[in-house]
Motif scaffolding. Structure first.
Motif, mmCIF file in Angstrom:
data_model
loop_
_atom_site.group_PDB
_atom_site.id
_atom_site.type_symbol
_atom_site.label_atom_id
_atom_site.label_comp_id
_atom_site.label_asym_id
_atom_site.label_seq_id
_atom_site.Cartn_x
_atom_site.Cartn_y
_atom_site.Cartn_z
ATOM 1 N N VAL A 182 8.025 -3.729 -6.080
ATOM 2 C CA VAL A 182 7.003 -4.291 -6.963
ATOM 3 C C VAL A 182 5.910 -3.262 -7.237
ATOM 4 C CG1 VAL A 182 5.190 -6.036 -7.157
ATOM 5 C CG2 VAL A 182 7.437 -6.669 -6.254
ATOM 6 N N ALA A 183 5.473 -2.583 -6.173
ATOM 7 C CA ALA A 183 4.418 -1.580 -6.317
ATOM 8 C C ALA A 183 4.877 -0.413 -7.192
ATOM 9 C CB ALA A 183 3.989 -1.068 -4.951
ATOM 10 N N ILE A 184 6.099 0.044 -6.989
ATOM 11 C CA ILE A 184 6.615 1.176 -7.764
ATOM 12 C C ILE A 184 6.749 0.801 -9.238
ATOM 13 C CG2 ILE A 184 8.649 2.624 -8.138
ATOM 14 C CD1 ILE A 184 9.052 2.602 -5.096
ATOM 15 N N VAL A 185 7.215 -0.415 -9.502
ATOM 16 C CA VAL A 185 7.311 -0.877 -10.894
ATOM 17 C C VAL A 185 5.916 -0.941 -11.513
ATOM 18 C CG1 VAL A 185 7.883 -2.851 -12.365
ATOM 19 C CG2 VAL A 185 9.457 -2.144 -10.564
ATOM 20 N N GLY A 186 4.950 -1.435 -10.740
ATOM 21 C CA GLY A 186 3.575 -1.487 -11.223
ATOM 22 C C GLY A 186 3.019 -0.110 -11.543
ATOM 23 N N LEU A 232 5.453 -0.609 3.110
ATOM 24 C CA LEU A 232 5.287 -2.038 2.825
ATOM 25 C C LEU A 232 3.811 -2.417 2.858
ATOM 26 C CD1 LEU A 232 6.208 -4.954 2.441
ATOM 27 C CD2 LEU A 232 6.652 -5.068 4.908
ATOM 28 N N SER A 233 3.105 -1.997 3.887
ATOM 29 C CA SER A 233 1.674 -2.296 3.977
ATOM 30 C C SER A 233 0.899 -1.639 2.839
ATOM 31 C CB SER A 233 1.126 -1.815 5.324
ATOM 32 O OG SER A 233 1.758 -2.481 6.401
ATOM 33 N N ALA A 234 1.313 -0.421 2.491
ATOM 34 C CA ALA A 234 0.623 0.312 1.431
ATOM 35 C C ALA A 234 0.846 -0.318 0.055
ATOM 36 C CB ALA A 234 1.089 1.769 1.409
ATOM 37 N N SER A 235 1.918 -1.082 -0.092
ATOM 38 C CA SER A 235 2.220 -1.688 -1.390
ATOM 39 C C SER A 235 1.133 -2.667 -1.807
ATOM 40 C CB SER A 235 3.578 -2.395 -1.333
ATOM 41 O OG SER A 235 4.613 -1.481 -1.043
ATOM 42 N N PHE A 236 0.604 -3.437 -0.845
ATOM 43 C CA PHE A 236 -0.473 -4.378 -1.157
ATOM 44 C C PHE A 236 -1.734 -3.621 -1.576
ATOM 45 C CE2 PHE A 236 2.294 -6.613 1.829
ATOM 46 C CZ PHE A 236 2.512 -7.810 1.156
ATOM 47 N N LEU A 237 -1.984 -2.497 -0.923
ATOM 48 C CA LEU A 237 -3.142 -1.672 -1.286
ATOM 49 C C LEU A 237 -2.942 -1.041 -2.656
ATOM 50 C CD1 LEU A 237 -5.830 -0.346 -0.663
ATOM 51 C CD2 LEU A 237 -4.622 1.368 0.701
ATOM 52 N N THR A 238 -1.708 -0.673 -2.978
ATOM 53 C CA THR A 238 -1.426 -0.063 -4.277
ATOM 54 C C THR A 238 -1.751 -1.013 -5.422
ATOM 55 O OG1 THR A 238 0.331 1.359 -3.386
ATOM 56 C CG2 THR A 238 0.388 0.908 -5.740
#
Length: 346
Positions: free
Chosen positions: A173-177, A47-53
């Motif tokens: 969201v990050a994976i879709v991005g 979850l935290s890494a998603s914002f960084l992604t």
């Protein structure tokens, strides 16, 4: 050809594998050492890494344009966007659309300014984006004085912190991005042009490719993604504060480099950026478990980035040495020429 040689060749084409292996190894080590590091705790890391992604993908586009281009304004964009979200949304879902539009417009404006400085005036990207960051920092100070409170839109909060079947929505969201970015890089004209410009601008120009618009679009993408990331990050932490985007400056660059994107441009991997983001958060988590102070944590991350940059530089020089004739790689030139017809409509 033995198995090791085969894997080596495959790994050269899929550089994301090293970041993925790093995540697996570090997670296993933490699980053994702490005896409590589980899939649920890894979910929190993701979850935290998603914002960084999200911000890392934008940084990746800029790095891919080559010549050591880096966007140093992303930290200020993230912070200012969080403040703008508080000012426009005011904690009400009815104003959410206005806040999203404001974040996008902020990203477009900053991206356009960076593009003007870098492409239009020829200022080195590091200097131009650093100057932009200082301007945005002043705007953030003014916004901070105008903040009436820290109410966050419930709907936006659900996206930033909610889960679906135990999986963080932000992770989805990050994976879709990452999936969309990978498709753009591999299967679109823009992706091919970006790679061509990053490999050799002179050859790209001779092939009829307009370098300026391609480079400018990369800075715009970076700023828009950083702004949207600030919008979501503000909802995640429940407000905004000065320097909230600062950790993402070094980490976004580290995620791009550790993920396998070539620092000298021409080749990017969105999947690698995602795995590297998870790896960096795991590294920070490890340092926090050990009890290292924040300053030492920054030093460790900086050393990691320097080490990977040095390694990437040696590999790049080794690849170029047999082919460099003073004007760039001949193979790259040939590749650019095949893109000329495709590039004309751009």
């Amino acid at each position: 050809m033995n198995a090791f040689a085969t894997f080596g060749l495959w790994a050269q084409r899929n550089r994301w594998i090293w970041a993925a292996l790093g995540v697996l190894i570090l997670w296993l080590v933490l699980s053994i050492v702490t005896s409590r590091f589980s899939l649920s705790s890894l979910s929190g890391v993701i979850l935290s890494a998603s914002f960084l992604t999200v911000v890392g993908i934008g940084q990746m586009f800029v790095v891919t344009t080559g010549r050591g281009n880096i966007d140093l304004s992303v930290a200020s964009v993230i912070t200012l966007s969080a403040f703008v979200a508080l000012l426009t949304i005011k904690g009400q879902d009815a104003n959410l659309a206005i806040g999203v539009v404001a974040a996008i417009l902020l990203g477009l404006a900053v991206g356009a300014l960076n593009s003007l400085l870098v492409v239009g005036l020829g200022i080195p990207a590091i200097i131009a984006t650093l100057a932009t960051g200082y301007v945005l920092a002043t705007a953030t100070l003014l916004s901070n004085k105008a903040i009436p409170g820290f109410a966050v839109s419930p709907a936006l909060k659900d996206v930033a912190t909610g889960r679906i079947g135990g999986v963080p929505i932000m992770a989805v969201v990050a994976i879709v991005g990452v999936a969309v970015t990978s498709f753009v890089l591999r299967n679109t004209v823009f992706g091919q042009l970006l790679s061509a410009v990053g490999q050799n601008r002179a050859a790209a120009r001779l092939a009829g490719i307009h370098n300026g618009p391609v480079i400018a679009s990369a800075f715009v993408i970076s700023s828009v993604l950083a702004s949207l990331d600030g919008l979501l990050l503000g909802a995640y932490i429940g407000g905004a504060f000065l320097e909230m985007g600062q950790p993402y400056l070094l980490q976004s660059i580290a995620a791009v480099v550790l993920g396998g994107t070539l620092i000298f441009g021409g080749s990017a991997t969105a999947l690698g950026t995602h795995f590297a983001s998870i790896l960096l958060i795991l590294i920070v988590t490890t340092m926090q478990i050990i009890g290292l102070p924040p300053g030492v944590q920054d030093i460790v991350q900086g050393v990691v980035v320097i080490f990977v940059l040095a390694l990437a530089g040696r590999q790049a020089l080794a690849r170029r040495a047999p082919h460099d004739d003073g004007d760039g790689d001949k193979d790259a030139t040939a590749k650019m020429e095949t893109l000329a017809a495709t590039a004309q409509p751009m």
